[in-house]
Scaffold this motif. Sequence first.
Motif, PDB file in Angstrom:
ATOM      1  N   PHE A 132     116.764  79.605 -58.125  1.00 28.31           N
ATOM      2  CA  PHE A 132     117.990  78.916 -58.523  1.00 28.31           C
ATOM      3  C   PHE A 132     118.326  77.868 -57.474  1.00 28.31           C
ATOM      4  CE2 PHE A 132     122.671  78.630 -58.013  1.00 28.31           C
ATOM      5  CZ  PHE A 132     123.000  78.116 -59.248  1.00 28.31           C
ATOM      6  N   GLY A 141     103.328  86.959 -53.789  1.00 24.58           N
ATOM      7  CA  GLY A 141     104.747  86.630 -53.900  1.00 24.58           C
ATOM      8  C   GLY A 141     105.463  87.493 -54.928  1.00 24.58           C
ATOM      9  N   VAL A 142     106.776  87.628 -54.743  1.00 25.03           N
ATOM     10  CA  VAL A 142     107.543  88.592 -55.538  1.00 25.03           C
ATOM     11  C   VAL A 142     107.481  88.293 -57.039  1.00 25.03           C
ATOM     12  CG1 VAL A 142     109.845  89.546 -55.934  1.00 25.03           C
ATOM     13  CG2 VAL A 142     109.078  89.100 -53.599  1.00 25.03           C
ATOM     14  N   LEU A 143     107.652  87.019 -57.422  1.00 27.65           N
ATOM     15  CA  LEU A 143     107.683  86.693 -58.851  1.00 27.65           C
ATOM     16  C   LEU A 143     106.371  87.043 -59.530  1.00 27.65           C
ATOM     17  CD1 LEU A 143     109.463  83.232 -59.278  1.00 27.65           C
ATOM     18  CD2 LEU A 143     110.355  85.518 -59.704  1.00 27.65           C
ATOM     19  N   GLN A 144     105.282  86.632 -58.910  1.00 28.12           N
ATOM     20  CA  GLN A 144     103.976  86.912 -59.532  1.00 28.12           C
ATOM     21  C   GLN A 144     103.630  88.392 -59.477  1.00 28.12           C
ATOM     22  OE1 GLN A 144     100.444  84.371 -59.089  1.00 28.12           O
ATOM     23  NE2 GLN A 144     101.779  82.991 -57.954  1.00 28.12           N
ATOM     24  N   ALA A 201     122.840  81.095 -61.936  1.00 22.43           N
ATOM     25  CA  ALA A 201     123.025  81.589 -60.567  1.00 22.43           C
ATOM     26  C   ALA A 201     122.949  83.112 -60.535  1.00 22.43           C
ATOM     27  CB  ALA A 201     124.365  81.130 -60.022  1.00 22.43           C
ATOM     28  N   PRO A 202     122.034  83.660 -59.730  1.00 22.80           N
ATOM     29  CA  PRO A 202     121.987  85.116 -59.597  1.00 22.80           C
ATOM     30  C   PRO A 202     123.283  85.621 -58.954  1.00 22.80           C
ATOM     31  CG  PRO A 202     120.016  84.093 -58.655  1.00 22.80           C
ATOM     32  CD  PRO A 202     121.000  83.001 -58.932  1.00 22.80           C
ATOM     33  N   LYS A 243     103.831  91.149 -46.020  1.00 24.74           N
ATOM     34  CA  LYS A 243     104.961  90.918 -45.124  1.00 24.74           C
ATOM     35  C   LYS A 243     105.698  92.252 -45.036  1.00 24.74           C
ATOM     36  CE  LYS A 243     109.085  88.226 -44.464  1.00 24.74           C
ATOM     37  NZ  LYS A 243     110.116  87.391 -45.085  1.00 24.74           N
ATOM     38  N   ARG A 277     124.603  88.945 -56.942  1.00 29.72           N
ATOM     39  CA  ARG A 277     123.997  90.083 -56.265  1.00 29.72           C
ATOM     40  C   ARG A 277     125.022  91.166 -55.977  1.00 29.72           C
ATOM     41  NH1 ARG A 277     118.858  87.980 -54.562  1.00 29.72           N
ATOM     42  NH2 ARG A 277     118.875  85.727 -54.647  1.00 29.72           N
ATOM     43  N   GLN A 324     106.386  92.198 -49.688  1.00 23.53           N
ATOM     44  CA  GLN A 324     105.603  91.378 -50.618  1.00 23.53           C
ATOM     45  C   GLN A 324     104.232  91.126 -50.007  1.00 23.53           C
ATOM     46  OE1 GLN A 324     108.027  87.475 -50.333  1.00 23.53           O
ATOM     47  NE2 GLN A 324     105.886  86.831 -50.298  1.00 23.53           N
ATOM     48  N   PHE A 329     117.462  87.757 -59.772  1.00 19.48           N
ATOM     49  CA  PHE A 329     116.751  87.056 -60.838  1.00 19.48           C
ATOM     50  C   PHE A 329     115.808  88.029 -61.516  1.00 19.48           C
ATOM     51  CE2 PHE A 329     113.234  84.295 -62.322  1.00 19.48           C
ATOM     52  CZ  PHE A 329     113.967  83.454 -63.143  1.00 19.48           C
ATOM     53  N   GLU A 331     118.773  79.869 -54.116  1.00 19.81           N
ATOM     54  CA  GLU A 331     118.584  81.313 -54.200  1.00 19.81           C
ATOM     55  C   GLU A 331     117.099  81.577 -54.341  1.00 19.81           C
ATOM     56  OE1 GLU A 331     120.808  84.098 -54.889  1.00 19.81           O
ATOM     57  OE2 GLU A 331     122.748  83.083 -55.187  1.00 19.81           O
ATOM     58  N   ASP A 382     109.875  82.963 -53.351  1.00 18.05           N
ATOM     59  CA  ASP A 382     110.019  82.288 -54.638  1.00 18.05           C
ATOM     60  C   ASP A 382     111.465  81.856 -54.866  1.00 18.05           C
ATOM     61  OD1 ASP A 382     107.287  82.724 -55.487  1.00 18.05           O
ATOM     62  OD2 ASP A 382     107.830  84.830 -55.682  1.00 18.05           O
TER      63      ASP A 382
END
Lengths: 373, 119
Positions: free
Chosen positions: B34, A35-38, A298-299, A19, A301, A31, A324, B54, B31
């Motif tokens: 939250f 995906g961003v987390l992985q 809660a993040p 993307k 920012r 990404q 996060f 989030e 992803d």
Amino acid sequence: MSDLHQTPLHALHLSLGAKMVPFAGYDMPVQYPMGVLQEHQHTRTKAGLFDVSHMGQVRVTGADYTSAAAALERLIPVDILDLAENRQRYGFFTNAAGGIRDDLMLANRGDHAFIVVNAACKADDIAYMQAELTDVSVTEITDRALLALQGPAAEAVLSTLDPRAADMRFMDVATLTLAGAECWVSRSGYTGEDGYEISVPADEAVALAEALLAHDDVAPIGLGARDSLRLEAGLCLYGHDIDAGTNPAEAALGWAIQKVRRAGGARAGGFVGAEVILPALSEGVARKRVGLLPQGRAPMREGVPLFASEDAATPVGTITSGGFGPTVGAPVAMGYLPTDLSATGTTVWGELRGKRLPLTVAAMPFTPANFKR
Amino acid sequence: MKYTEEHEWLRPEDDLIVVGITEHATTQLGDIVFVELPEVGATVTKDDEIVVIESVKAASDILAPLDGEIVEVNTALADNPSLANEDAIGDGWFFKIKPSDPSQMDEYMDEAAYNAMIA
């Protein structure tokens, strides 16, 4: 969109399903399908390949390295003259008010200095060096891409292409032959992991990227995970955590200014803004960049105001980066607080959607650095 | 099953409506890390912002699709926000609402109309 620059890997990103987003004038992958987390976790556990070709690569040449280094020390407050050949260090350009114009990596390449600067600042940085340093030649290198291979598997992977990669220590620089290309490689990165940054001729960049991606342990990683990785590593993002109004002492970057450039050092001062920065280093500053751990889930920012108490009327600081932290498994942030609230363990309050939520001042990095010293 | 333009799905379950967000929405968000859910027992009005999501990218609000009372929330989602990515129309549900005016359901899209909207 049509006026966005493309890196030599642009078509490869598209073929990998990235993307794409505009970033610093470039159409860049934020990404991939992973995906961003992985992607973040993959980099921390295996190895991630990043396209950082948008960054500026600059060669500064004088009669010899010493003359290039002496010139650069007028703009950069770090020890450049004593940097050993084929070693690299972190630094920044300062301004007359004692702020930071841009941060950078600088290497001694024997007969010249090689500098990597931020994409958003590169045109200004180069014009600035060319205007201020008339005794040396400042050349942007536009025919090379820049890749970063980061993560615990990076050494094993890169060694399959050139075994000399394994002999490098953190911040070493070497010329390696990778997939047939002559590459300028440093053992460094911006993720908190061991790894390499690789300057490769533009027309050989895709072949090198494909050779690296052919390893099972290597996945392409976008800007999204690059941001969460550097945030967990406690590393500053220029324009967010540091900028033209940030004194390096406030930014907790005093470590980058070696003794030799400080008051009492053999080459004390002699750089732009020294009269502001050196007293700030020795006498202290009113605010400091700190790590912050939101106590809830809660993040928080960039831009979230920080308060000394749950009901204080006026903010005392601001979050400059936050989100996060996938490795931490919880939100992480950094920001500026008055020095008397900057001690580890102090509780402050961030205002999120009209509610005051507690954060704890914490040491950075949030995840242990994994460099090969 | 009905769908809102805000990418919520609404599934009748006895006299309640189960609400979540669509797979299309979770894919767009990326992803999810939250989720802040409303209080059980809260009386909400259509279009109130009652859920905060989030993702790794940004925060988004979810609006109450109907007037009514929140009778149950998915506490598993609060503990494990990735459920919304993994099973958007199943285990990733957000809350159950007892509508005070069930006819409000009529204004929402059916699956075919929603699929046409996101196509």
